[in-house]
Design a protein around this motif. Structure first.
Motif, short mmCIF file in Angstrom:
data_model
loop_
_atom_site.label_atom_id
_atom_site.label_comp_id
_atom_site.label_asym_id
_atom_site.label_seq_id
_atom_site.Cartn_x
_atom_site.Cartn_y
_atom_site.Cartn_z
N SER A 1 -3.89 31.74 21.23
CA SER A 1 -3.30 31.16 22.76
C SER A 1 -4.34 30.37 23.22
CB SER A 1 -2.80 32.18 23.39
OG SER A 1 -3.81 33.01 24.04
N ASN A 2 -5.74 30.42 22.93
CA ASN A 2 -6.78 29.65 23.44
C ASN A 2 -7.14 28.61 22.54
OD1 ASN A 2 -8.16 31.47 21.68
ND2 ASN A 2 -10.00 31.64 22.87
N LEU B 1 -10.47 26.09 26.36
CA LEU B 1 -9.37 26.40 26.17
C LEU B 1 -8.42 25.35 25.85
CD1 LEU B 1 -6.97 28.70 26.93
CD2 LEU B 1 -6.95 27.57 29.29
N THR C 1 -4.91 23.25 25.26
CA THR C 1 -3.68 23.30 26.04
C THR C 1 -2.59 22.29 25.34
OG1 THR C 1 -4.54 21.72 27.70
CG2 THR C 1 -4.86 24.18 28.32
N GLU D 1 -10.70 31.80 32.30
CA GLU D 1 -9.83 33.11 32.22
C GLU D 1 -8.78 32.87 32.96
OE1 GLU D 1 -11.79 36.75 33.35
OE2 GLU D 1 -10.38 37.85 32.28
N HIS E 1 -6.30 30.31 31.54
CA HIS E 1 -5.73 30.90 30.38
C HIS E 1 -4.62 31.69 30.87
CE1 HIS E 1 -6.00 33.35 26.51
NE2 HIS E 1 -4.91 32.51 26.49
N LYS F 1 -1.77 29.61 31.85
CA LYS F 1 -1.38 28.82 30.63
C LYS F 1 -0.47 29.36 29.81
CE LYS F 1 -2.59 27.58 26.16
NZ LYS F 1 -1.29 26.87 26.28
N GLN F 2 -0.71 30.76 29.42
CA GLN F 2 -0.08 31.80 28.54
C GLN F 2 1.52 31.76 29.01
OE1 GLN F 2 -2.36 35.65 27.57
NE2 GLN F 2 -2.26 35.38 29.86
#
Ligand code: PMP
Ligand code: GLN
Length: 381
Positions: A63-64, A92, A94, A255, A258, A261-262
């Protein structure tokens, strides 16, 4: 149907880019509106993406972001900017810069906070602030000769105890302005003194024209720990449809980005990640050549617009040149596709104030033949 949309998103019910591109399609117009190149990126990069699909790289990546891409982003940035981001905790990947920007605002801004935008601004910033329910304040760019610059006094006045975050974008969409190094220092000093975060939208970082290189605000004293640098493969490698972007910043900010973003796109497209990792490492000469080409295309389009009698503004990089048409830009851009077969963006759609109503944005990231045809059609205006 707009009545069904929640009130806070009503001002954003239709993106100007989608609207104008649709008009361009309907009228068979040349699209100098939405910023996308009508020519390709590096061939080897495209081949790697094809091979990745054929080889089965088609499931959720981490995911990152894939480690190889994270490594490539951090290394390229370190070599160019002198940064030292950690590959595991400070970068990260995206789904485009758009997701990074939205996740940064969702993950770092409370509804009671204020976010300062520099006007005119890329539309997704304001939409993300509205998604949070926070307050948007804007600071206007002001005329500076035949270009634009930031009004630093207005910026100082816009900062309040509730200011959480400032978004800066250089090279700037839509004006093509580049923030000067003294201006960046002033913003940095203000951010440190007044303790707010900066989101630096640097999607055009590789496209600042000679002789003024792009300088990242994150590289200035005190700024690494309070800046999220957002960038994207879209404009650097001519792949606006691949949706690969990234954020760089200190671990605790990344963090937070993220976490948000998840729950947006969750992960960025898998097969494009090794292709962009390759391009960041091995296609730097291609990028340098692309920048020179864009500078030439800017000169081509701006001098043609100038010859046609437009009041053309100076651009220092990116994809766009603006012209003041002296009348309502929204009406002009709505009519232009049907009238002469060219599409352009009214800058008023990227601003809160009426000061921008007569400014129109043209994209020059197009093949010379496309630009020549658009110029010949614009003669009919
Ligand atoms: N920021 C700016 C200033 C842009 O012009 C764009 C459009 N390319 C974006 C962000 C979004 O980039 P992406 O396509 O990678 O989401
Ligand atoms: N960034 C591009 C522009 O400004 C495209 C934006 C979009 O379509 N959302 O034209």
């Amino acid at each position: 149907m707009v009545e069904m949309l929640v009130e806070r998103l009503r001002p954003f019910h239709s993106s100007v880019f989608g609207e104008i591109s649709q008009l361009a399609v309907v009228h068979g117009a040349i699209d100098l509106g939405q910023g996308f190149p009508d020519y390709g990126g590096p061939q080897a990069m495209l081949d790697i993406a094809r091979a990745a699909i054929a080889d089965g790289m088609n499931q959720y990546p981490p995911s990152n972001g894939q480690p190889g891409l994270r490594e490539a982003i951090v290394t390229e940035h370190a070599e160019r900017v002198g940064s030292d981001y950690d590959v595991d905790t400070e970068v990260l990947v995206t789904s485009g810069a758009t997701e990074a920007l939205t996740a940064a605002i969702l993950g770092l801004v409370e509804p009671s906070d204020e976010v300062v935008l520099i006007e005119p601004f890329y539309d997704s910033y304001a939409a993300a602030v509205a998604m949070v329910g926070a307050t948007r304040r804007t600071v206007a760019m002001v005329p500076d000769g035949d270009g634009f610059t930031l009004d630093l006094d207005e910026l100082r006045r816009a900062i309040t105890p509730r200011t959480r975050l400032l978004v800066v974008n250089s090279p700037h969409n839509p004006t093509g302005s580049l923030l000067t190094v003294p201006d960046l220092h002033t913003i940095a000093e203000l951010a440190c003194a007044r303790d707010f975060l900066v989101v630096a939208d640097e999607v055009y970082e590789h496209l600042a024209f000679d002789p003024h290189p792009h300088v990242s605000i994150a590289s200035l004293p005190g700024m690494r720990e309070r800046t999220i640098v957002v960038s994207s493969a879209a404009k650097t490698f001519n792949v606006t449809g691949w949706r690969i972007g990234w954020a760089l910043g200190p671990a605790e900010l990344i963090e937070a980005v993220h976490a948000a973003k998840q729950y947006l796109a969750f992960v960025a497209a898998a097969p494009f990640q090794p292709a962009i990792a390759y391009a960041l490492e091995y296609e730097r000469e291609w990028v340098a050549a692309s920048r020179i080409e864009l500078q030439r295309k800017y000169q081509l389009l701006s001098s043609a617009l100038d010859d046609l009698g437009f009041d053309v503004k100076r651009s220092a990089g990116g994809y766009f040149v603006c012209a003041d048409i002296g009348s309502d830009g929204t009406a002009f851009c709505r009519e232009l596709p049907a009238r002469v077969g060219v599409a352009a963006i009214p800058v008023s759609a990227l601003a809160d104030r009426s000061d921008w109503n007569t400014l129109v944005r043209f994209a020059y990231c197009k093949q010379d033949a496309t630009l020549h045809e658009a110029i010949s059609r614009l003669k009919r205006v």
